[in-house]
Design a protein around this motif. Structure first.
Motif, PDB file in Angstrom:
ATOM      1  N   UNK A 190     -16.998  -8.282  12.466  1.00 14.09           N
ATOM      2  CA  UNK A 190     -16.062  -7.823  13.497  1.00 14.09           C
ATOM      3  C   UNK A 190     -14.798  -8.678  13.506  1.00 14.09           C
ATOM      4  N   UNK A 191     -14.950  -9.970  13.224  1.00 21.16           N
ATOM      5  CA  UNK A 191     -13.784 -10.856  13.138  1.00 21.16           C
ATOM      6  C   UNK A 191     -12.828 -10.382  12.036  1.00 21.16           C
ATOM      7  N   UNK A 192     -13.386  -9.920  10.918  1.00 20.00           N
ATOM      8  CA  UNK A 192     -12.574  -9.475   9.786  1.00 20.00           C
ATOM      9  C   UNK A 192     -12.070  -8.043   9.959  1.00 20.00           C
ATOM     10  N   UNK A 193     -12.829  -7.230  10.677  1.00 19.31           N
ATOM     11  CA  UNK A 193     -12.438  -5.828  10.875  1.00 19.31           C
ATOM     12  C   UNK A 193     -12.885  -5.391  12.252  1.00 19.31           C
ATOM     13  N   UNK A 194     -11.959  -5.406  13.178  1.00 18.33           N
ATOM     14  CA  UNK A 194     -12.286  -5.080  14.566  1.00 18.33           C
ATOM     15  C   UNK A 194     -12.223  -3.580  14.842  1.00 18.33           C
ATOM     16  N   UNK A 195     -12.115  -2.764  13.775  1.00 17.22           N
ATOM     17  CA  UNK A 195     -12.039  -1.308  13.947  1.00 17.22           C
ATOM     18  C   UNK A 195     -13.297  -0.589  13.493  1.00 17.22           C
ATOM     19  N   UNK A 196     -14.356  -1.327  13.210  1.00 10.53           N
ATOM     20  CA  UNK A 196     -15.619  -0.709  12.807  1.00 10.53           C
ATOM     21  C   UNK A 196     -16.503  -0.541  14.034  1.00 10.53           C
ATOM     22  N   UNK A 221     -19.227   0.955  14.401  1.00  8.25           N
ATOM     23  CA  UNK A 221     -20.664   0.811  14.148  1.00  8.25           C
ATOM     24  C   UNK A 221     -21.100  -0.655  14.171  1.00  8.25           C
ATOM     25  N   UNK A 222     -20.209  -1.538  13.793  1.00 11.62           N
ATOM     26  CA  UNK A 222     -20.532  -2.962  13.858  1.00 11.62           C
ATOM     27  C   UNK A 222     -20.713  -3.389  15.316  1.00 11.62           C
ATOM     28  N   UNK A 223     -19.859  -2.875  16.202  1.00 15.65           N
ATOM     29  CA  UNK A 223     -19.999  -3.195  17.624  1.00 15.65           C
ATOM     30  C   UNK A 223     -21.310  -2.622  18.177  1.00 15.65           C
ATOM     31  N   UNK A 224     -21.640  -1.382  17.776  1.00 17.96           N
ATOM     32  CA  UNK A 224     -22.888  -0.774  18.258  1.00 17.96           C
ATOM     33  C   UNK A 224     -24.090  -1.577  17.780  1.00 17.96           C
ATOM     34  N   UNK A 225     -24.086  -1.940  16.507  1.00 14.98           N
ATOM     35  CA  UNK A 225     -25.213  -2.694  15.943  1.00 14.98           C
ATOM     36  C   UNK A 225     -25.356  -4.054  16.620  1.00 14.98           C
ATOM     37  N   UNK A 226     -24.218  -4.722  16.845  1.00 18.01           N
ATOM     38  CA  UNK A 226     -24.287  -6.023  17.520  1.00 18.01           C
ATOM     39  C   UNK A 226     -24.755  -5.861  18.959  1.00 18.01           C
ATOM     40  N   UNK A 227     -24.285  -4.798  19.622  1.00 23.12           N
ATOM     41  CA  UNK A 227     -24.728  -4.563  20.991  1.00 23.12           C
ATOM     42  C   UNK A 227     -26.221  -4.312  21.080  1.00 23.12           C
ATOM     43  N   UNK A 228     -26.731  -3.528  20.165  1.00 23.77           N
ATOM     44  CA  UNK A 228     -28.175  -3.268  20.145  1.00 23.77           C
ATOM     45  C   UNK A 228     -28.957  -4.554  19.907  1.00 23.77           C
ATOM     46  N   UNK A 229     -28.440  -5.392  19.020  1.00 22.73           N
ATOM     47  CA  UNK A 229     -29.101  -6.664  18.744  1.00 22.73           C
ATOM     48  C   UNK A 229     -29.121  -7.544  19.991  1.00 22.73           C
ATOM     49  N   UNK A 245     -23.139  -4.393  26.673  1.00 19.20           N
ATOM     50  CA  UNK A 245     -22.306  -3.336  27.254  1.00 19.20           C
ATOM     51  C   UNK A 245     -20.853  -3.498  26.810  1.00 19.20           C
ATOM     52  N   UNK A 246     -20.389  -4.727  26.730  1.00 19.29           N
ATOM     53  CA  UNK A 246     -19.017  -4.958  26.265  1.00 19.29           C
ATOM     54  C   UNK A 246     -18.842  -4.481  24.825  1.00 19.29           C
ATOM     55  N   UNK A 247     -19.844  -4.721  24.000  1.00 20.95           N
ATOM     56  CA  UNK A 247     -19.764  -4.242  22.617  1.00 20.95           C
ATOM     57  C   UNK A 247     -19.740  -2.722  22.558  1.00 20.95           C
ATOM     58  N   UNK A 248     -20.559  -2.070  23.368  1.00 15.93           N
ATOM     59  CA  UNK A 248     -20.559  -0.608  23.384  1.00 15.93           C
ATOM     60  C   UNK A 248     -19.226  -0.079  23.908  1.00 15.93           C
ATOM     61  N   UNK A 249     -18.649  -0.782  24.883  1.00 17.43           N
ATOM     62  CA  UNK A 249     -17.308  -0.407  25.365  1.00 17.43           C
ATOM     63  C   UNK A 249     -16.289  -0.475  24.231  1.00 17.43           C
ATOM     64  N   UNK A 250     -16.373  -1.541  23.429  1.00 20.20           N
ATOM     65  CA  UNK A 250     -15.436  -1.711  22.314  1.00 20.20           C
ATOM     66  C   UNK A 250     -15.596  -0.589  21.294  1.00 20.20           C
ATOM     67  N   UNK A 251     -16.844  -0.236  21.003  1.00 23.14           N
ATOM     68  CA  UNK A 251     -17.094   0.850  20.048  1.00 23.14           C
ATOM     69  C   UNK A 251     -16.467   2.147  20.538  1.00 23.14           C
ATOM     70  N   UNK A 252     -16.605   2.423  21.824  1.00 21.49           N
ATOM     71  CA  UNK A 252     -16.075   3.669  22.381  1.00 21.49           C
ATOM     72  C   UNK A 252     -14.556   3.650  22.506  1.00 21.49           C
ATOM     73  N   UNK A 253     -13.969   2.461  22.615  1.00 22.44           N
ATOM     74  CA  UNK A 253     -12.500   2.394  22.627  1.00 22.44           C
ATOM     75  C   UNK A 253     -11.929   2.707  21.248  1.00 22.44           C
ATOM     76  N   UNK A 254     -12.732   2.446  20.206  1.00 20.19           N
ATOM     77  CA  UNK A 254     -12.321   2.779  18.838  1.00 20.19           C
ATOM     78  C   UNK A 254     -12.542   4.254  18.562  1.00 20.19           C
TER      79      UNK A 254
END
Length: 694
Positions: free
Chosen positions: A357-363, A365-373, A385-394
Motif C-alpha cells: 500500500x505504501x508503494x501503490x495506494x490505489x490498489x 484489494x490490498x486495503x480489503x486484504x489488510x482490513x480482513x487480516x 474499517x478504515x482500510x475498507x473505507x479506503x478501498x471504497x474511496x478508490x
C-alpha cells in the motif's frame, strides 16, 4: 471395519466433447456468397490435403503484388461447396478454400476478372483480420463483407481491371434481397463497396483496416483484444501465432499464461510463465504471476520463492508485496491452532501488505486484504474499517469491502451502520447466505425481529420460527462441515456449531422431528458418537417411517455397536424403500461377508451392484474374494483380474489373487502376484513371499 462400512461408492464420469462447429463458433467464417456447403468443407478438412490449382496460386500472387506482400495463405481446392471461403481455424493457419467449378462458372458467364475478384475478396478478409477476431452479429458480419468487397475493388483497379470487370462477379452471384437477416449484404451495397475501393485506388488513397500482413505485433494485439473480450480460445490462437512469429519474446508467453490461468489451466500457465522468465529473467510480473499459479497448485514453497525473486529484482514492485501478504495471511489462518506460528505469519502478512500500500495506494484489494487480516487476526476492527473505507474511496463498487466492513461494524456493536453495508453488498450478490445471516443478527441486536426472521429465511432458504431458526442454522453448519472435510479444523468447528444449534432447537421444541435426523448425522459422522446417533435416529424413525437414508444411517450405527443382525435389517428396509442406492447393497454385503460369514448373501448384494453397471474395482475385488471362498475359483480369479484392470494399483487384489493361486498349487503365478502386491506396499505380501517363493 468401520472404514469399509462407511465407504461410499462414487462414480464420476467426466465427458468433454468439442466439435468443429463449437470450436470455431467465435471465429469469422466467410463465404463469398451465402450458399456455403459447410459439411462438404468440413469433410475436406478432415481428409487428406488437396493440392491447390496452380492458376489460383498465380492469381493470388498477382493480387498481392501491388501491396508488395508474399503469399502466406494456404489455398485449398474443394469441390461441391459452390463458394470461396476465408477461414483461420484453431491451428492459426490462414486458408482460402474455393470450388474450382464455381470459379469457372462465374468466369464463363462474366469475364476472366471475376475469379480474381473473388480471391481478392477472400484475401481482403484475411488482411483485415476478420478471420481472427470474429463477428458480433449479422450486422457486424455484413460490414466485414463490405470491407472485403472494398478491398477487392481497390486491388482490381491496381491490377488494371475496369470497374465493370471488378463488379462482374457480384452482379452474377448476388441479388437485391432484403439483407436484414442475412450474413451478406445485398447486391447494391456490395457493388457500391467495390466502387468505393476502386475509386480510392484511382485517387491513390489507402483502405482503412488493411495491414501489411501478419506480424508478431498484430497477433499480440489481437490476442490482447480477445483476452479483454473474454474470448479466451481466440486469444490463445493469436498468442500461439505471435509466438510462432517470435518465439524469443517473453510478452506473448506471459499473456498466454494469463489466459490459461483464467481458463483454469494452471499447469499450462506455469509452463508459460517459466518460459517467459527463461526469455526475460528480469520480468518481475512473470515471477509474481508464476508464484500465484504455484500457490493455486499448492506449491507454497515455490510461490514464496517466486515472490521473493521478484522483489530481489525490483524491491519496489507492489504487486509482489501484495501477494506475499496474501500468502502469509493464508498460512496464518491455516496454523491458527498454534498461536506462535500463526502470529508470526500474521506479522509478516501485515508488513508486506503495508509495503504494498505504501508503494501503490490505489490498489483497493490490498486495503480489503489488510482490513480482513486486521479483523480476523488481530480483532482490530476499527482499523479494519478504515482500510475498507479506503478501498471504497478508490472503487465504490468494491463490494467485498462493504461486506467486510459490515462484519467489522457488527463486531464493534455498530449494528445500525452494519445493515446498510450488507444492503449494498447484497445488491451485487443476492445469494450470499452469510450476508443475510449477519444482517439478520444485526437486526436482532436492534430488536428488528421481522427483519431477523426474513434474513434467516433468505439465508437458509426455508421458513423460520423460533426453534426453526436454530434448526436451519444448525442444518447450514452441518452442510458446511460436510463440505469442508478437507480442512479438519474448519470442518470440526462447523460440526460443533451444528450440534450446538440443533441441541438448542430440540431444547425449544422436542417434537421438531427433522432436527433429530441431522443431529444423528452429526453425532455419527463428526463426533463418533454412534450410541447417541442411534438414539436420535430411533426418535426420527418413530415419526418418519419412509426415510431410506435414516434406516441406512441407523444401520451403520448398529454396525459400530456390533449389532450386525440389526444392521442388516435396517439395510434391508433402506433397500426396500430405495433399491437404487449401491452403497446400501455395499454395506449390507460387507456386513454379511465379514461379520455374519454369509458369503452367499454378500454375493447377491455385490451381483446387484454390478448388474446395475455401478461396480468399481472394490466391488469386483470383494465379489472375487467371495466367489473363491464359495469354491468358484475361476469366477473369483476372473473378478480379481477385472478389479486389477479397473485399478492397477490395487495391492489387495494382487495379494488375494496370489493367495488363491498359491492354494491351487500354482506357486509361480502366485509369487508373481504377491510380488506385485508387495511392490504396491502390501505388508502381508512380503511375509507370504518368504513362505511361498524362493
Amino acid at each position: 471395519m468401520k472404514a469399509n462400512l462407511l465407504l461410499l461408492i462414487i462414480f464420476i464420469i467426466l465427458a468433454f466433447r468439442v466439435d468443429a462447429q463449437r470450436k470455431h463458433e467465435n471465429i469469422f467464417f466467410c463465404g463469398y456468397t451465402t450458399n456455403t456447403n459447410a459439411d462438404a468443407l468440413c469433410n475436406y478438412f478432415q481428409s487428406s490435403a488437396i493440392l491447390p490449382n496452380k492458376s489460383a496460386e498465380n492469381a493470388v500472387d498477382k493480387i498481392l503484388a501491388p501491396l508488395g506482400l508474399p503469399r502466406n495463405f494456404v489455398l485449398v481446392s474443394c469441390p461441391k461447396i459452390n463458394n470461396a471461403i476465408a477461414i483461420t481455424p484453431s491451428d492459426g493457419i490462414r486458408y482460402i478454400v474455393y470450388d474450382n467449378e464455381f470459379m469457372k462458372q462465374i468466369d464463363q458467364s462474366t469475364t476472366n476478372w471475376s475469379s480474381t475478384s473473388i480471391l481478392a475478396h477472400e484475401i481482403g478478409h484475411h488482411l483485415s483480420g476478420h478471420t481472427l477476431i470474429g463477428s458480433k452479429d449479422l450486422h457486424d458480419h455484413r460490414i466485414k463483407e463490405l470491407e472485403a468487397d472494398e478491398f477487392s475493388g481497390f486491388i482490381l483497379f491496381k491490377m488494371g481491371a475496369t470497374l465493370e470487370q471488378a463488379q462482374a462477379a457480384i452482379n452474377k452471384a448476388s441479388t437485391d434481397h432484403d439483407d436484414t437477416y442475412s450474413t451478406h449484404p445485398n447486391r447494391k451495397k456490395r457493388l457500391d463497396a467495390i466502387a468505393k475501393g476502386y475509386q480510392k485506388a484511382k485517387s491513390q488513397q489507402k483502405i482503412n483496416g488493411i495491414d501489411d500482413g501478419p506480424t508478431f505485433e498484430n497477433y499480440l494485439s489481437l490476442g490482447i483484444k480477445a483476452m479483454d473480450n473474454q474470448a479466451y480460445e481466440i486469444a490463445i490462437v493469436n498468442f500461439n501465432n505471435a509466438i510462432a512469429f517470435n518465439p524469443k519474446n517473453s510478452i506473448a508467453f506471459e499473456r498466454r499464461a494469463i489466459v490459461k490461468s483464467l481458463m483454469r489451466d494452471e499447469p499450462g500457465a506455469l509452463a508459460d510463465y517459466t518460459k517467459a522468465i527463461e526469455l526475460d529473467p528480469t520480468n518481475v510480473s512473470s515471477y509474481t504471476n508464476r508464484g500465484i499459479s504455484k500457490a493455486r497448485l499448492s506449491d507454497d514453497k515455490g510461490a514464496l520463492n517466486d515472490y521473493t525473486k521478484a522483489l530481489q529484482i525490483d524491491p519496489y514492485y507492489d504487486f509482489a508485496y501484495y501477494n506475499l501478504g496474501i500468502y502469509y495471511a493464508r498460512k496464518g489462518y491455516e496454523n491458527e491452532g498454534d498461536n506462535k506460528i500463526s502470529n508470526d505469519y500474521y506479522s509478516k502478512a501485515l508488513n508486506n501488505l503495508n509495503k504494498s500500500i505504501e508503494l501503490n495506494s490505489n490498489n483497493q484489494y490490498a486495503f480489503v486484504t489488510r482490513g480482513k487480516l486486521k479483523a480476523k487476526a488481530y480483532s482490530d476492527h476499527f482499523s479494519a474499517i478504515k482500510d475498507f473505507d479506503s478501498a471504497l474511496s478508490i472503487d465504490s463498487k468494491c463490494y467485498e469491502a462493504y461486506y467486510e466492513r459490515g462484519n467489522s461494524k457488527y463486531s464493534t456493536n455498530n449494528f445500525s451502520d452494519a445493515i446498510p453495508d450488507y444492503d449494498k453488498f447484497l445488491k451485487s450478490d443476492p445469494y450470499h447466505a452469510y450476508a443475510y445471516y449477519f444482517r439478520g443478527l444485526s437486526r436482532e441486536k436492534l430488536n428488528d425481529y421481522p427483519g431477523l426472521i426474513s434474513d434467516f429465511k433468505k439465508a437458509i432458504e426455508n421458513e423460520i420460527d423460533n426453534a426453526g431458526a436454530y434448526y436451519m442454522v444448525g442444518w447450514s453448519y452441518a452442510s458446511e462441515g460436510d463440505q469442508t472435510r478437507d480442512n479438519e479444523k474448519v470442518s470440526k468447528d462447523k460440526f460443533n456449531k451444528a450440534l450446538e444449534y440443533l441441541n438448542k432447537c430440540l431444547e425449544l421444541d422436542s417434537k421438531y422431528t427433522i432436527a433429530y435426523y441431522y443431529r444423528g448425522m452429526v453425532k455419527a459422522d463428526a463426533k463418533n458418537d454412534s450410541k447417541g446417533a442411534l438414539e436420535d435416529f430411533n426418535v426420527f424413525l418413530t415419526s418418519v417411517k419412509d426415510s431410506p437414508d435414516a434406516y441406512f444411517r441407523r444401520g451403520l450405527c448398529k454396525v459400530d455397536l456390533s449389532d450386525f443382525k440389526g444392521a442388516v435389517k435396517d439395510f434391508d428396509k433402506a433397500i426396500e424403500l430405495d433399491p437404487s442406492m449401491p452403497n446400501y447393497y455395499y454395506n449390507r454385503g460387507t456386513v454379511k461377508q465379514f461379520d455374519l460369514m454369509d458369503n452367499s448373501g454378500a454375493l447377491q448384494d455385490y451381483n446387484k451392484i454390478i448388474e446395475t453397471g455401478q461396480g468399481d474395482f472394490a466391488i469386483y475385488y470383494l465379489r472375487g474374494r467371495v466367489k473363491a471362498e464359495l469354491g468358484d475359483i475361476k469366477g473369483g480369479l476372473s473378478d480379481l483380474d477385472y478389479s486389477i484392470k479397473l485399478n492397477s494399483e490395487s495391492s489387495e487384489s494382487y495379494f488375494t489373487k496370489g493367495m488363491i493361486l498359491g492354494q491351487q498349487g500354482n506357486s509361480t503365478k502366485a509369487c508373481e502376484q504377491l510380488k506385485k502386491a508387495a511392490e504396491l506396499g502390501h505388508e502381508d505380501a512380503l511375509i507370504k513371499i518368504k513362505e511361498l517363493c524362493n
